[in-house]
Design a protein around this motif. Structure first.
Motif, PDB file in Angstrom:
ATOM      1  N   VAL A   1       3.129  74.933 -35.935  1.00 40.84           N
ATOM      2  CA  VAL A   1       1.947  75.775 -35.997  1.00 40.84           C
ATOM      3  C   VAL A   1       0.718  74.936 -35.666  1.00 40.84           C
ATOM      4  CG1 VAL A   1       1.770  75.408 -38.500  1.00 40.84           C
ATOM      5  CG2 VAL A   1       0.588  77.330 -37.476  1.00 40.84           C
ATOM      6  N   VAL A   2      -0.162  75.541 -34.870  1.00 41.37           N
ATOM      7  CA  VAL A   2      -1.440  74.890 -34.579  1.00 41.37           C
ATOM      8  C   VAL A   2      -2.316  75.077 -35.810  1.00 41.37           C
ATOM      9  CG1 VAL A   2      -3.522  74.970 -33.159  1.00 41.37           C
ATOM     10  CG2 VAL A   2      -1.270  75.255 -32.105  1.00 41.37           C
TER      11      VAL A   2
ATOM     12  N   ALA B   1      -1.400  70.260 -34.014  1.00 42.61           N
ATOM     13  CA  ALA B   1      -0.296  71.082 -34.504  1.00 42.61           C
ATOM     14  C   ALA B   1       0.555  70.261 -35.454  1.00 42.61           C
ATOM     15  CB  ALA B   1       0.542  71.590 -33.336  1.00 42.61           C
ATOM     16  N   VAL B   2       1.249  70.970 -36.326  1.00 46.12           N
ATOM     17  CA  VAL B   2       2.199  70.312 -37.229  1.00 46.12           C
ATOM     18  C   VAL B   2       3.513  71.078 -37.180  1.00 46.12           C
ATOM     19  CG1 VAL B   2       0.373  69.469 -38.760  1.00 46.12           C
ATOM     20  CG2 VAL B   2       1.480  71.650 -39.246  1.00 46.12           C
ATOM     21  N   GLY B   3       4.557  70.427 -37.627  1.00 51.83           N
ATOM     22  CA  GLY B   3       5.858  71.082 -37.708  1.00 51.83           C
ATOM     23  C   GLY B   3       6.604  71.063 -36.387  1.00 51.83           C
TER      24      GLY B   3
ATOM     25  N   LEU C   1      -1.134  71.981 -45.738  1.00 49.70           N
ATOM     26  CA  LEU C   1      -0.487  71.600 -47.005  1.00 49.70           C
ATOM     27  C   LEU C   1       0.963  72.069 -47.063  1.00 49.70           C
ATOM     28  CD1 LEU C   1      -3.297  72.146 -49.670  1.00 49.70           C
ATOM     29  CD2 LEU C   1      -2.747  70.124 -48.321  1.00 49.70           C
ATOM     30  N   ARG C   2       1.240  73.204 -46.383  1.00 50.68           N
ATOM     31  CA  ARG C   2       2.620  73.690 -46.388  1.00 50.68           C
ATOM     32  C   ARG C   2       3.557  72.681 -45.751  1.00 50.68           C
ATOM     33  NH1 ARG C   2       0.525  78.793 -45.835  1.00 50.68           N
ATOM     34  NH2 ARG C   2       0.396  78.688 -43.580  1.00 50.68           N
ATOM     35  N   HIS C   3       3.007  71.849 -44.858  1.00 57.20           N
ATOM     36  CA  HIS C   3       3.852  70.877 -44.170  1.00 57.20           C
ATOM     37  C   HIS C   3       3.821  69.500 -44.820  1.00 57.20           C
ATOM     38  CE1 HIS C   3       3.704  74.031 -41.136  1.00 57.20           C
ATOM     39  NE2 HIS C   3       4.831  73.523 -40.694  1.00 57.20           N
TER      40      HIS C   3
ATOM     41  N   GLU D   1       0.613  66.515 -34.147  1.00 54.98           N
ATOM     42  CA  GLU D   1       0.832  66.599 -32.708  1.00 54.98           C
ATOM     43  C   GLU D   1      -0.521  66.940 -32.087  1.00 54.98           C
ATOM     44  OE1 GLU D   1       2.832  69.820 -29.834  1.00 54.98           O
ATOM     45  OE2 GLU D   1       3.865  69.496 -31.753  1.00 54.98           O
ATOM     46  N   VAL D   2      -1.023  66.026 -31.261  1.00 52.42           N
ATOM     47  CA  VAL D   2      -2.382  66.178 -30.751  1.00 52.42           C
ATOM     48  C   VAL D   2      -2.315  66.453 -29.253  1.00 52.42           C
ATOM     49  CG1 VAL D   2      -4.559  64.961 -30.352  1.00 52.42           C
ATOM     50  CG2 VAL D   2      -3.332  64.663 -32.516  1.00 52.42           C
TER      51      VAL D   2
END
Lengths: 831, 375
Positions: free
Chosen positions: A691-692, A683-685, A724-726, A665-666
């Protein structure tokens, strides 16, 4: 530790044909690591002989110097028996003296070839040698004058001067402190060749009495044993014999005076550090105690030192006369007029000596031995040996008084099973072998069935545990005998998910034309200033180092960018037109809370204690950074090149995200060190999981300038752990439809403030599930569109998994997409 | 030629005469054969086989013939058109082949032109070297363990039997986080990762720990305050020094080739007892210590890689000191273990003949790209 081979041979009867190379190889196999072998006479070839000066004519020269025209009797060494004419520039000799003469044909160190040559109006057929010319150091001015009984003219002087001497330098490990002496090294040599060993410390010593120099020990833990002996009528000006001087030099010590030399010699010989006081300067009894607050001492190195109450001191009624086991004081030092010598030979607590040495930054030969642990049986022996040498060489007589305070600590008693060496080493070592080898290293062994009761030798304070016995046995059996067997029980699960993902990230980045770099992770305020970080930026809150390499960069970094920016500039400076670098590495952020606890080691800390420990160390995520500077695509015969810009940074990051199956997400963001209008927050998730992870875009022009990089250089920094968690865990297999594709282009006019991502999201939402993909292919601005407006053109690809779409379906999907964009972004369809 | 037949008078129409048809056919075939390129052939096709060609026009006349004549005329014209089409196809094929041949000649490029439009990337040899080592251990069934670089003093020292007065704990050797009495250091080895594994796992434990470590060394051609290590730890019932030797022999032969083995020399480390220095047979001179000339023959000079020793010092190893097991909560009566460690940077230096350690930390792409993305 430097050990002359001749000295080793004096203490152990090695076969004559044992070479130094063989000796060092065997000692290495036993655990005395070879550092170097020095060969004193290296570079000298004969004839080098004793000469007697017959005549000596001083001849002043025009240059102001006076040379001596000498005739020297060199016996038959010159083949004629006639005196040899030699010009000599030195003056410290007289006719009748024995000197060292090198004859034509000889070679001195530095490939200095001697021949008969014409000089100062004479033919000088050889040279009278000085110490330095022979590579023996520069202790004396002028040439060497040999003792009158040194030999006859023509005698070879190699042995006389120790020029065939080899000196072995060993690196002594902490568990072999006993080998900081010839006594210890010779013991190992005897062990290496299975020879009998006569311990030079086996010596009858006079019994203690009560009329020696008075000694009081207040701190028996710090000083379990203190021996004092006295020599009266000593001649402090008596010369140290050449053999002793040479051995001291070979061992790396300087000759100072007979009294000091004897104490050093005994230390080298036996391993016991000694100190000799001028007895007349001692004020009353010697007292061993801890320092008082504020007490000071001037040590032998003429340094005035403030003492700590933890320092163990040797004192007299006036005050400190030495830091115990480390260095003596200047006030009670021996001098040329000393006649009354008090010898101190004491056993000190190793830790106390170590701490004092560290505190005062003193590295002394005595301290080196005392802090590693000296044989506590030595003080009486070494003191007696010193008295023997002082009286023999300095002409005094031993006082009958023998002061002995305290007693030697007992060596450790270790219980171990006889099969332990075999069980631990995997070598077939029998109980008999174990017992024999333990006895060979000096242990006393009692055998009770399977159990051994082993008393360590007094010189082995390091032997305290059963496994220490294993090493002693194993090194004699020989480490070369250890068989090579692979363990077979391992059953691992392969690399972890994170480890595999990190490899993928690295490969994708390399595939994207980026080169991995490793930078030093140290930064300072100037680094953050160069990045333009505001004063309150959280990246400025660092973990600082107490002893950094450079005070300019005293902190562990919170961002990988500085190292990469510098490396990029270095590449550019070295001529690279473009550079793309990446790094994955640790950054650190301080955590609040107290110090990390130090627990005991007698048992495992509890889970809670362990957690407290882990909580106290800084937070250290892995980051990923990329820097792109200058040419991204090269110019060539195909056309123009292209410089890197903000989009390249995002492209690289998106490539990583795609590999990991992550949707990014940009959104626009303002954050240094990026250009405020060209920085993306990534951001991801979704939802609570969102989380950014970092930022990407073009660097601020000031930052490019500060790091000497071209304008428009771009960078990425993300929290790799969070990314990596995502990462998608198990990729769901996609359904690939073979039905015909419907391509629909739509152009939408929106306000400048509306982002492409907003419009795309609206189109995706509106188009519904028939939308296979969407891609923005053009951005257009013109006067007709009007100020502050832009046209975004998207290609929509529509397809169904199970049928060919009808025209109605296509039109409906397209219209629905456009309607959503109109509604959500205020877009107007361009026709 | 005439226009379409507009009357139904059953007279013989000229264009349908046999000689007319044959003439038209021959003219067409001649024009086709005369075409020297596809353009000319296209023109010939239009003129002689197009809608306005003589044969096409003649064909239209057939309908005007009396029924009894139609068959004959149709056949005649059909044959003529067939011949023309055949000629066309033949010529087309010939000319296309010629055209293709000419085009392929004309399109010839200089294949030696550069093609380096897109930049080439690479991974760092320390990364790929660590992975290479990790893969050897993973293949043996080991796992790869990791930990932080800023580490608790207790884990870096105490738990490993490096007591409070051990010389390595001085400021001369170790970077301390400020304040120095807060118990946090930059790890001086990867051994705290071993400690963490022992503290949190139960045997059997077979782990290798590659990672970045720090010591207050000078920065020069052979030393760096930042460098890389790999350590290994095996804890199990019945583990011996022989397993250590077997593992290391397997490792060096995997890294440097079959026949390369290790030897042990007694040494001292607080965390192992017995302890050993490990050397490996020099993989260049294979233990002879002699330099190998360009012709492959050994000459009198010393091997540059091992400086004539025949062996290369690799690192330290030993049997895990039971005190370490106890501090980390492992039953030292039941389990034994071995541990080893060596420098990755140094290993890379001698494996790849890197002269200056600093090349690893400069980020010069000319250096790194030489290694590609696997090592």
């Amino acid at each position: 530790m430097k050990a002359p081979v001749s000295w080793i041979r004096e203490l152990v009867d090695l076969p004559a044909d044992v070479t130094t190379d063989d000796l060092t190889a065997r000692l290495t196999a036993l655990g005395l690591k070879l550092e170097a072998v020095e060969r004193a006479g290296a570079g000298i070839t004969g004839p080098l002989v004793v000469g007697r000066v017959l005549t000596m004519e001083p001849e002043p020269q025009k240059n102001g110097k006076t040379i001596n025209w000498c005739t020297v009797d060199v016996g038959d060494a010159n083949g004629t028996g006639e005196p040899q004419g030699i010009v000599c520039g030195a003056h410290n000799f007289a006719p009748g003296d024995l000197v060292v003469t090198v004859l034509p044909g000889g070679v001195l160190p530095g490939d200095f070839r001697i021949s008969a040559r014409k000089t100062y109006g004479h033919v000088s057929a050889g040279m009278i040698c000085s110490s330095s010319e022979l590579g023996l150091g520069e202790e004396h001015d002028g040439i060497i004058v040999l003792p009158a009984d040194a030999g006859e003219p023509g005698d070879d002087v190699f042995d006389l001067l120790g020029l065939r001497e080899e000196v072995i330098e060993f690196e002594i490990n902490p568990d072999r402190a006993y080998a900081l002496s010839l006594r210890g090294i010779a013991r190992e040599a005897a062990l290496a060749y299975d020879l009998p060993y006569v311990d030079p410390a086996e010596r009858d010593v006079p019994p203690a009495d009560d009329h020696g120099h008075p000694v009081v020990v207040d701190d028996a833990a710090g000083c379990p044993l203190f021996v004092a002996r006295t020599v009266n009528g000593f001649d402090a000006t008596a010369p140290t014999p050449d053999w002793m001087v040479r051995r001291l030099q070979q061992a790396g010590m300087r000759s100072i005076s007979l009294g000091v030399d004897v104490t050093n010699y005994v230390m080298l010989e036996l391993g016991q550090p000694l100190h000799a006081y001028d007895g007349d300067t001692l004020d009353g009894a010697i007292r061993v105690r801890r320092a008082e607050p504020g007490e000071r001492i001037t040590t032998l190195d003429d340094t005035d030192r403030e003492l700590s109450p933890e320092d163990l001191l040797i004192t007299d009624a006036t005050g400190p006369i030495g830091i115990a086991g480390v260095m003596g004081g200047a006030r009670t030092e021996m001098s040329a007029s000393t006649t009354h010598v008090v010898v101190e030979s004491a056993h000190f607590d190793a830790t106390s000596v170590f701490r004092s040495g560290k505190r005062h930054r003193i590295s002394s030969e005595a301290g080196k031995r005392n802090e590693r642990g000296v044989d506590p049986r030595l003080p009486e022996v070494a003191a007696d040996r010193a008295v023997e040498l002082l009286t023999a060489l300095g002409g005094g007589r031993a006082d009958t008084g023998v002061t002995v305070v305290g007693q030697a600590p007992a060596p450790a008693v270790v219980h171990a099973r006889a099969d332990l060496p075999a069980r631990v080493t995997g070598m077939p070592i029998s109980a008999e072998t174990t017992v024999a080898h333990l006895r060979a290293v000096g242990c006393t062994v009692e055998v009770d069935g399977e159990v051994l009761t082993v008393t360590a030798p007094t010189w082995r304070p390091d032997v305290t545990d059963p496994f220490d016995l294993v090493e002693e046995v194993a090194r004699i059996v020989g480490y070369d005998e250890v068989p090579s067997v692979l363990p077979t029980e391992a059953a691992g699960r392969g690399l972890t998910r994170e480890q595999r993902l990190r490899r993928r990230v690295g490969r994708v980045l390399a595939g994207a034309g980026c080169v991995e770099a490793i930078s030093f992770p140290f930064v300072g305020e100037a680094t953050f200033d160069a990045l333009g970080l505001p004063a309150e930026d959280p990246l400025r809150r660092t973990v600082r180092l107490a002893n950094p390499i450079s005070s300019e960069e005293p902190a562990y970094t919170t961002t990988l960018l500085p190292g990469l920016l510098r490396a990029a500039a270095r590449n550019r400076g070295r001529g690279a037109a473009g550079v793309a670098l990446f790094e994955t590495g640790t950054v650190a952020f301080p955590v609040d809370g107290g110090p990390a606890p130090i627990y005991g080691v007698e048992q495992r800390p509890s889970d809670a204690e362990l957690q407290a420990l882990l909580d106290a160390i800084p937070r250290q995520p892995q980051h990923l950074s990329v820097v792109l500077a200058g040419e991204r695509e090269r110019a060539g015969w195909w056309g123009e090149g292209r410089d890197a810009g903000w989009a390249d940074a995002l492209a690289v990051l998106r490539r990583v995200a795609t590999e990991l199956g992550i949707g990014l997400e940009v959104a626009a963001a303002t954050r240094m060190p990026w250009h405020p209008g060209r920085c993306a927050e990534v951001a991801v998730g979704d939802g609570d999981d969102r989380v950014v992870v970092g930022h990407a875009g073009e660097l601020h022009p000031r930052v490019c300038k500060a790091f000497d990089l071209p304008a428009r250089s771009a960078a990425v920094e993300v929290d790799l752990d969070a990314l990596l968690r995502h990462a998608v865990d198990v990729v769901p297999g996609p359904v690939v439809s073979g039905f015909p594709l419907a391509k629909e282009d739509v152009a939408l006019v929106v306000a400048e403030s509306v982002t492409a991502a907003d419009v795309e999201a609206a189109l995706v939402a509106g188009a519904g599930e028939l939308l296979e993909s969407i891609r923005l292919f053009d951005v257009y601005r013109s006067e007709q569109l009007g100020e502050g407006r832009k046209s975004l053109a998207f290609a929509l690809r529509l397809r169904a998994p199970d049928r060919t779409l009808t025209d109605d379906e296509i039109v409906a999907a397209r219209q629905s997409a456009v309607d959503a964009a109109v509604e959500l972004t205020g877009a107007v369809q361009r026709v | 030629m005439s226009g379409p037949n507009t009357d139904f008078d059953p007279v013989e129409v000229t264009p349908l005469k046999s000689e007319e048809v044959e003439a038209a056919r021959d003219a067409a075939v001649a024009a086709i054969e005369a075409a020297t390129d596809l353009e000319q052939l296209k023109a010939a096709r239009l003129e002689h086989a197009g809608d306005r060609s003589a044969l096409a026009l003649a064909n239209r006349e057939i309908g005007a013939l009396p029924p009894q004549a139609r068959k004959e005329a149709g056949k005649r014209i059909g044959q003529a058109r067939g011949a023309v089409n055949q000629a066309l196809a033949r010529r087309q094929q010939v000319l296309e082949a010629e055209h293709e041949e000419r085009m392929l000649v004309e399109e010839t490029v200089d294949v030696t032109l550069p093609t380096d439009r897109l930049p080439v990337g690479a991974r760092h040899p320390v990364t790929t070297g660590s992975e290479l080592i990790a893969d050897i251990f993973v293949a043996m069934g080991w796992e790869i363990a990791e930990g932080p670089v800023l580490e608790a003093e207790w884990l870096n020292f105490d738990a490993l039997n490096l007591g409070p007065d051990h010389p390595a704990r001085t400021m001369q050797d170790t970077f301390w986080a400020d304040p120095a009495d807060h118990g946090v250091v930059l790890r001086t080895h990867t051994s705290p990762v071993q400690a963490r594994s022992m503290l949190t796992r139960t045997p059997p434990i077979y782990i290798a720990c590659p990672g970045r470590v720090f010591r207050t060394d000078e920065y020069d051609a052979t030393h760096s305050p930042v460098f890389h290590q790999v350590e290994g730890l095996a804890i199990d019932e019945g583990i011996t020094m022989a397993h250590l030797k077997g593992t290391l022999d397997h490792l060096v032969s995997s890294l440097f080739g079959a026949g390369i083995s290790t030897r042990f020399r007694p040494s001292y480390f607080p965390f192992t007892e017995p302890s050993a220095e490990m050397d490996m047979v020099c993989f260049v001179c294979r233990g002879t210590g002699l330099a190998t000339g360009d012709d492959g023959a050994a000459d009198a000079a010393s091997c540059r890689t091992c400086r004539g020793e025949g062996w290369i010092e690799l690192g330290g190893c030993g049997v895990v000191n039971p005190r370490v097991l106890t501090a980390c909560g492992i039953d030292a009566e039941r389990y034994t273990g071995f541990a080893f460690g060596f420098g990755i940077d140094r290993m890379l230096m001698f494996r790849h003949g890197i002269e200056d350690l600093r090349a690893l930390f400069e980020g010069d792409v000319r250096f790194t790209t030489a290694f590609g993305s696997e090592i």
